[in-house]
Design an enzyme around this catalytic site. Structure first.
Site, PDB file in Angstrom:
ATOM      1  N   LYS A 197       0.858  -1.185   0.000  1.00  5.38           N
ATOM      2  CA  LYS A 197       0.000   0.000   0.000  1.00  5.38           C
ATOM      3  C   LYS A 197       0.894   1.234   0.000  1.00  5.38           C
ATOM      4  O   LYS A 197       1.672   1.452   0.929  1.00  5.38           O
ATOM      5  CB  LYS A 197      -0.910   0.004   1.221  1.00  5.38           C
ATOM      6  CG  LYS A 197      -1.847   1.211   1.286  1.00  5.38           C
ATOM      7  CD  LYS A 197      -2.724   1.152   2.533  1.00  5.38           C
ATOM      8  CE  LYS A 197      -3.633   2.356   2.626  1.00  5.38           C
ATOM      9  NZ  LYS A 197      -4.463   2.339   3.857  1.00  5.38           N
ATOM     10  N   LYS A 249      -2.202  -1.547  -3.733  1.00  2.00           N
ATOM     11  CA  LYS A 249      -3.073  -0.375  -3.697  1.00  2.00           C
ATOM     12  C   LYS A 249      -2.227   0.886  -3.802  1.00  2.00           C
ATOM     13  O   LYS A 249      -1.247   1.012  -3.058  1.00  2.00           O
ATOM     14  CB  LYS A 249      -3.871  -0.358  -2.383  1.00  2.00           C
ATOM     15  CG  LYS A 249      -4.808   0.831  -2.232  1.00  2.00           C
ATOM     16  CD  LYS A 249      -5.475   0.844  -0.864  1.00  2.00           C
ATOM     17  CE  LYS A 249      -6.428   2.040  -0.747  1.00  2.00           C
ATOM     18  NZ  LYS A 249      -7.045   2.115   0.594  1.00  2.00           N
TER      19      LYS A 249
END
Length: 324
Positions: A197, A249
């Site tokens: 992320k 992400k």
């Protein structure tokens, strides 16, 4: 050198939709998509999110009806994000047995027992400072935070969550959550780890949607957008700690990371087409610059092609209603 043309003509397999369909290498269907939703307590009507056209904060009291409508559209899985009105320094409401997470999971599961209910396990929506954990000094304290992440995950599992998805980017969070779930008897609850992320600028609309704006940034725990090898280390460490699914992400700006991770692991991979990606497509389509349906199809296809088995996307309900 003798040319292969005209004996080899790649256009032969492109001349009709039926032929193109037969040789298509990747497809996207509703079973691949997870629909993120925002649930706010203590409000009476849905609140549209201006930066995310078509997306609203759902009143907690209306969640059951909304879940049934989502299921009727054909959605198979949802990710729940709570918008709390009871914030404090540690985000303690998120692990209370009568807190927002427990209530919204129970409402969602009771209304649609056949849907897969996933909870985001983090604290930015529940802390008064907007960071993803406990602040000590000037920084988020890693080890105190992972203890609380375990508490939150257990609360979600007890309420009926089918899966938990830790997104705080603390070192050791997957191991701490796995141990907490197992000790509480939830050995069958899988973990979808937000393992790679990035500290991305594409999250802007989400922070408004989830009510988690903050002073400063999250660069001391979310990843440097320029690092690929570190992203692979993060994900492979989460696999070693017991993650069942790994996630990259955002999605589109990090397809290279997704493709490289696909080569390194046998675990299922998720990718999150985040709020900024959604907003760019929506606003470009509204201006007439692009064909929204075709661009959604193409972007989701690119994410699958790069290696994702599942995609978190705010377009899931549009896809369910209008198809690809």
């Amino acid at each position: 050198m003798k040319t292969q043309f005209p004996s080899i003509r790649l256009r032969r397999l492109r001349k009709s939709e039926n032929l193109r369909s037969l040789v298509r290498e990747h497809t996207v269907d509703l079973g691949d998509l997870i629909y993120p939703i925002f649930v706010e307590e203590e409000i009476d009507k849905a609140l549209p999110i201006p930066a995310m056209p078509g997306i609203s904060r759902i009143p907690e009291k209306h969640l059951a009806a909304e879940m049934k409508a989502i299921q009727k559209d054909g959605i198979k899985a949802v990710m729940l994000f709570g918008v709390s009105h009871k914030k404090d320094a540690s985000g303690a409401d998120s692990w209370k047995s009568d807190g927002l997470i427990a209530r919204m999971v129970k409402r969602a599961k009771d209304a649609t027992p056949d849907l897969t209910i996933i909870t985001d396990v983090c604290f930015c929506e529940y802390t008064d400072h907007g960071h993803c954990g406990v602040i000590k000094g000037e920084h988020v304290h890693n080890d105190a935070t992972i203890t609380n992440l375990g508490r939150q995950a257990v609360t979600a599992a007890k309420a009926g969550a089918d899966m938990v998805a830790p997104s705080a980017m603390m070192d050791g969070q997957v191991k701490a959550i796995r141990e907490a779930l197992d000790e509480a008897g939830h050995v069958d609850i899988p973990i979808m780890a937000y393992s790679s992320k990035f500290a991305s600028s594409f999250y802007g609309p989400f922070r408004t949607a989830a009510g988690c704006d903050l002073k400063g940034d999250r660069k001391t725990y979310q990843m440097d957008p320029m690092n690929v090898r570190e992203a692979l280390r993060e994900s492979l460490l989460d696999e070693m700690e017991g993650a069942d699914i790994l996630m990259v992400k955002p999605a589109l700006p990090y397809l290279d990371v997704l493709a490289r991770l696909r080569e390194k692991t046998l675990l299922p991979l998720a990718a999150y087409q985040v709020s900024g990606e959604y907003a760019m497509i929506k606003f470009a389509a509204a201006s007439g610059a692009i064909d929204e349906k075709r661009v959604v199809r193409e972007t989701l296809g690119s994410i699958k092609r790069a290696g994702a088995d599942m995609i978190l996307t705010y377009f899931a309900r549009d896809v369910a209603r209008e198809g690809l």
